[in-house]
Write a protein that holds these residues in place. Structure first.
Motif, PDB file in Angstrom:
ATOM      1  N   GLY A 234      59.685  37.506 129.768  1.00  0.00           N
ATOM      2  CA  GLY A 234      60.933  36.880 129.673  1.00  0.00           C
ATOM      3  C   GLY A 234      61.333  35.811 130.706  1.00  0.00           C
ATOM      4  N   GLY A 235      62.645  35.532 130.821  1.00  0.00           N
ATOM      5  CA  GLY A 235      63.098  34.672 131.574  1.00  0.00           C
ATOM      6  C   GLY A 235      62.489  33.399 131.793  1.00  0.00           C
ATOM      7  N   ASP A 236      62.326  33.115 132.963  1.00  0.00           N
ATOM      8  CA  ASP A 236      61.820  31.406 133.409  1.00  0.00           C
ATOM      9  C   ASP A 236      60.330  31.567 133.427  1.00  0.00           C
ATOM     10  OD1 ASP A 236      61.414  32.733 135.677  1.00  0.00           O
ATOM     11  OD2 ASP A 236      62.942  31.393 136.745  1.00  0.00           O
ATOM     12  N   ARG A 237      59.644  32.561 133.068  1.00  0.00           N
ATOM     13  CA  ARG A 237      58.122  32.918 133.242  1.00  0.00           C
ATOM     14  C   ARG A 237      57.442  32.521 134.729  1.00  0.00           C
ATOM     15  NH1 ARG A 237      55.912  31.902 127.804  1.00  0.00           N
ATOM     16  NH2 ARG A 237      54.037  31.468 128.830  1.00  0.00           N
ATOM     17  N   GLN A 238      58.349  32.831 135.644  1.00  0.00           N
ATOM     18  CA  GLN A 238      58.148  32.760 136.762  1.00  0.00           C
ATOM     19  C   GLN A 238      57.836  33.821 137.476  1.00  0.00           C
ATOM     20  OE1 GLN A 238      57.208  29.336 138.166  1.00  0.00           O
ATOM     21  NE2 GLN A 238      57.667  28.880 136.259  1.00  0.00           N
ATOM     22  N   GLU A 239      58.082  34.969 136.979  1.00  0.00           N
ATOM     23  CA  GLU A 239      57.929  36.304 137.558  1.00  0.00           C
ATOM     24  C   GLU A 239      57.338  37.201 136.501  1.00  0.00           C
ATOM     25  OE1 GLU A 239      60.465  39.258 140.381  1.00  0.00           O
ATOM     26  OE2 GLU A 239      61.334  38.297 138.658  1.00  0.00           O
ATOM     27  N   LEU A 240      56.471  37.958 136.927  1.00  0.00           N
ATOM     28  CA  LEU A 240      55.635  38.986 136.084  1.00  0.00           C
ATOM     29  C   LEU A 240      56.552  40.250 136.057  1.00  0.00           C
ATOM     30  CD1 LEU A 240      53.292  39.683 134.277  1.00  0.00           C
ATOM     31  CD2 LEU A 240      52.170  40.586 135.954  1.00  0.00           C
ATOM     32  N   LYS A 241      56.905  40.671 134.838  1.00  0.00           N
ATOM     33  CA  LYS A 241      57.619  42.002 134.608  1.00  0.00           C
ATOM     34  C   LYS A 241      57.200  42.510 133.244  1.00  0.00           C
ATOM     35  CE  LYS A 241      61.897  40.744 136.884  1.00  0.00           C
ATOM     36  NZ  LYS A 241      63.624  40.317 136.572  1.00  0.00           N
ATOM     37  N   LEU A 242      56.047  43.409 133.604  1.00  0.00           N
ATOM     38  CA  LEU A 242      55.470  44.152 132.265  1.00  0.00           C
ATOM     39  C   LEU A 242      55.850  45.631 132.392  1.00  0.00           C
ATOM     40  CD1 LEU A 242      51.896  42.638 132.308  1.00  0.00           C
ATOM     41  CD2 LEU A 242      53.656  42.307 130.870  1.00  0.00           C
ATOM     42  N   LYS A 243      56.202  46.128 131.304  1.00  0.00           N
ATOM     43  CA  LYS A 243      56.280  47.355 130.912  1.00  0.00           C
ATOM     44  C   LYS A 243      55.197  48.087 130.417  1.00  0.00           C
ATOM     45  CE  LYS A 243      61.339  47.207 130.688  1.00  0.00           C
ATOM     46  NZ  LYS A 243      62.619  47.395 129.937  1.00  0.00           N
ATOM     47  N   LEU A 244      54.410  49.228 130.977  1.00  0.00           N
ATOM     48  CA  LEU A 244      53.235  49.465 130.174  1.00  0.00           C
ATOM     49  C   LEU A 244      53.489  51.193 129.818  1.00  0.00           C
ATOM     50  CD1 LEU A 244      50.178  49.243 129.463  1.00  0.00           C
ATOM     51  CD2 LEU A 244      49.757  50.198 131.767  1.00  0.00           C
ATOM     52  N   ALA A 245      53.411  51.329 128.849  1.00  0.00           N
ATOM     53  CA  ALA A 245      53.494  52.824 128.000  1.00  0.00           C
ATOM     54  C   ALA A 245      52.056  53.261 127.616  1.00  0.00           C
ATOM     55  CB  ALA A 245      54.464  52.884 126.824  1.00  0.00           C
ATOM     56  N   GLY A 246      51.952  54.455 127.860  1.00  0.00           N
ATOM     57  CA  GLY A 246      50.882  55.100 127.441  1.00  0.00           C
ATOM     58  C   GLY A 246      50.896  56.716 127.053  1.00  0.00           C
ATOM     59  N   ARG A 247      50.069  57.077 126.609  1.00  0.00           N
ATOM     60  CA  ARG A 247      49.808  58.607 126.133  1.00  0.00           C
ATOM     61  C   ARG A 247      48.282  59.068 126.104  1.00  0.00           C
ATOM     62  NH1 ARG A 247      49.558  61.883 121.257  1.00  0.00           N
ATOM     63  NH2 ARG A 247      49.243  59.943 120.154  1.00  0.00           N
ATOM     64  N   ILE A 248      48.315  60.289 126.505  1.00  0.00           N
ATOM     65  CA  ILE A 248      46.934  60.739 126.434  1.00  0.00           C
ATOM     66  C   ILE A 248      46.980  62.270 125.608  1.00  0.00           C
ATOM     67  CG2 ILE A 248      45.273  62.021 127.920  1.00  0.00           C
ATOM     68  CD1 ILE A 248      46.581  60.564 130.525  1.00  0.00           C
ATOM     69  N   TRP A 249      45.976  62.608 125.004  1.00  0.00           N
ATOM     70  CA  TRP A 249      45.816  63.243 124.114  1.00  0.00           C
ATOM     71  C   TRP A 249      44.478  64.184 123.969  1.00  0.00           C
ATOM     72  CZ3 TRP A 249      46.637  58.637 122.158  1.00  0.00           C
ATOM     73  CH2 TRP A 249      45.534  58.162 121.073  1.00  0.00           C
ATOM     74  N   GLU A 250      44.254  65.333 123.601  1.00  0.00           N
ATOM     75  CA  GLU A 250      42.908  66.101 123.354  1.00  0.00           C
ATOM     76  C   GLU A 250      42.568  66.179 122.015  1.00  0.00           C
ATOM     77  OE1 GLU A 250      41.046  70.145 125.319  1.00  0.00           O
ATOM     78  OE2 GLU A 250      43.357  70.025 124.927  1.00  0.00           O
ATOM     79  N   GLU A 251      41.307  65.560 121.707  1.00  0.00           N
ATOM     80  CA  GLU A 251      40.820  65.583 120.382  1.00  0.00           C
ATOM     81  C   GLU A 251      40.522  67.006 119.972  1.00  0.00           C
ATOM     82  OE1 GLU A 251      40.870  63.242 118.453  1.00  0.00           O
ATOM     83  OE2 GLU A 251      41.089  61.510 119.806  1.00  0.00           O
ATOM     84  N   GLN A 252      40.572  67.288 118.808  1.00  0.00           N
ATOM     85  CA  GLN A 252      40.293  68.571 118.237  1.00  0.00           C
ATOM     86  C   GLN A 252      39.037  68.673 117.748  1.00  0.00           C
ATOM     87  OE1 GLN A 252      42.582  70.994 117.734  1.00  0.00           O
ATOM     88  NE2 GLN A 252      44.165  69.503 118.555  1.00  0.00           N
ATOM     89  N   ALA A 253      38.291  69.721 118.214  1.00  0.00           N
ATOM     90  CA  ALA A 253      37.100  69.940 117.940  1.00  0.00           C
ATOM     91  C   ALA A 253      36.564  70.298 116.657  1.00  0.00           C
ATOM     92  CB  ALA A 253      36.587  71.302 118.758  1.00  0.00           C
TER      93      ALA A 253
END
Length: 307
Positions: free
Chosen positions: A288-307
């Protein structure tokens, strides 16, 4: 004398003869296990099991096992192929080296069965002399390399050691939990020169995961990339999955994948593009803004797969 007593000094003095020839003992991950205990030798052929056979097969210069071709000087002193290439005369008697093979010792080597050099770390496998090196290159008990990116780090060890090393020496942020929400800010996003930005470690499901986020050039185009690595073997890494999401201004990009083991180097994973890739123009749009500054929000999740 070095700290810690006279033992270290004695070791240095016993190897002084080799230093005169400009060859230092190799600094392997682990010393030969044969010096510590007798091992299984020639079990199928009924040969006697004793450490003297192993000592015959150790190069007197680099103190590692010799594999054919094994060379010897005219007086019968042997040395490995790598060390022979570095000297013109025998390190033991100073006789000029020719191109003499020690065929008898090579035949002894072919009859042996040896343990993996990572036996002291838990590997109980026994291999023929020629198959042992191939196994050791991929042994699941071999030490892990430090997963920190952006600096050449030679530290190796088990996972517990590396976690402490990352925290104490690299000052990596440690978090508990299987979900995360990070923010990455850069005041001058026009500068992208293979810059490694961030490594964060998550304790999750009794394991550790490394979250990488960085900027680099992809076919002359500047991009940002986020990916996850598992601190353990590939077999265990495949038991988990993860997702990443980045966005802004009503748009978002998502990625779902399987974490790669830290057996795969940071560069290998990055160059395979196995992660969330964000073009710089899109990243600036998300900011956003004037595109002169990087401001990234990174969301994530880790889960265990079922056997």
């Amino acid at each position: 004398m070095a700290p810690g007593g006279g033992v270290y000094q004695d070791i240095i003095e016993s190897r002084t003869a080799y230093a005169d020839y400009g060859i230092a003992p190799a600094n392997g991950e682990l010393s030969s296990p044969f010096r510590k205990s007798a091992t299984v030798v020639g079990r199928r052929l009924g040969m006697a099991s004793n450490s003297s056979v192993h000592e015959l097969l150790e190069c007197p210069v680099c103190i590692t096992l010799m594999y054919p071709p094994i060379h010897q000087c005219p007086n019968g002193h042997t040395l490995c192929l790598n060390c022979k290439a570095k000297v013109q005369c025998c390190p033991i008697c100073r006789q000029e080296l020719g191109n003499i093979r020690c065929l008898a010792l090579e035949r002894v080597a072919e009859s042996l069965e040896l343990p993996c050099k990572y036996q002291i770390l838990g590997c109980q496998e026994i291999f023929s002399y020629h198959n042992q090196p191939r196994h050791e290159q991929n042994c699941r008990f071999r030490p892990y390399k430090c997963p920190y990116a952006g600096a050449e780090c030679s530290v190796t060890g088990d996972i517990q050691l590396l976690v402490s090393h990352l925290k104490d020496d690299h000052k990596v942020d440690m978090h508990n939990g299987c979900t995360f929400n990070h923010r990455y800010v850069k005041t001058n996003p026009q500068e992208v020169e293979n810059a490694t930005w961030m490594l964060t470690v998550f304790n999750c499901f009794g394991h550790q995961f490394c979250l990488h986020f960085e900027a680099f050039q992809l076919q002359m185009a500047p991009v940002y990339m986020a990916f996850l690595r598992f601190m353990g073997d590939d077999h265990d890494a495949k038991k988990f999955s993860y997702s990443l999401e980045v966005g802004g201004n009503g748009r978002k990009l998502t990625w779902q994948g399987v974490p790669r083991s830290i057996r795969d180097s940071h560069t290998t994973v990055r160059d395979s593009l196995d992660g969330l890739i964000i073009q710089r123009s899109m990243a600036l749009f998300f900011s956003g803004g004037d595109r002169q500054e990087l401001k990234l929000k990174l969301a994530g999740r880790i889960w265990e797969e079922q056997a």
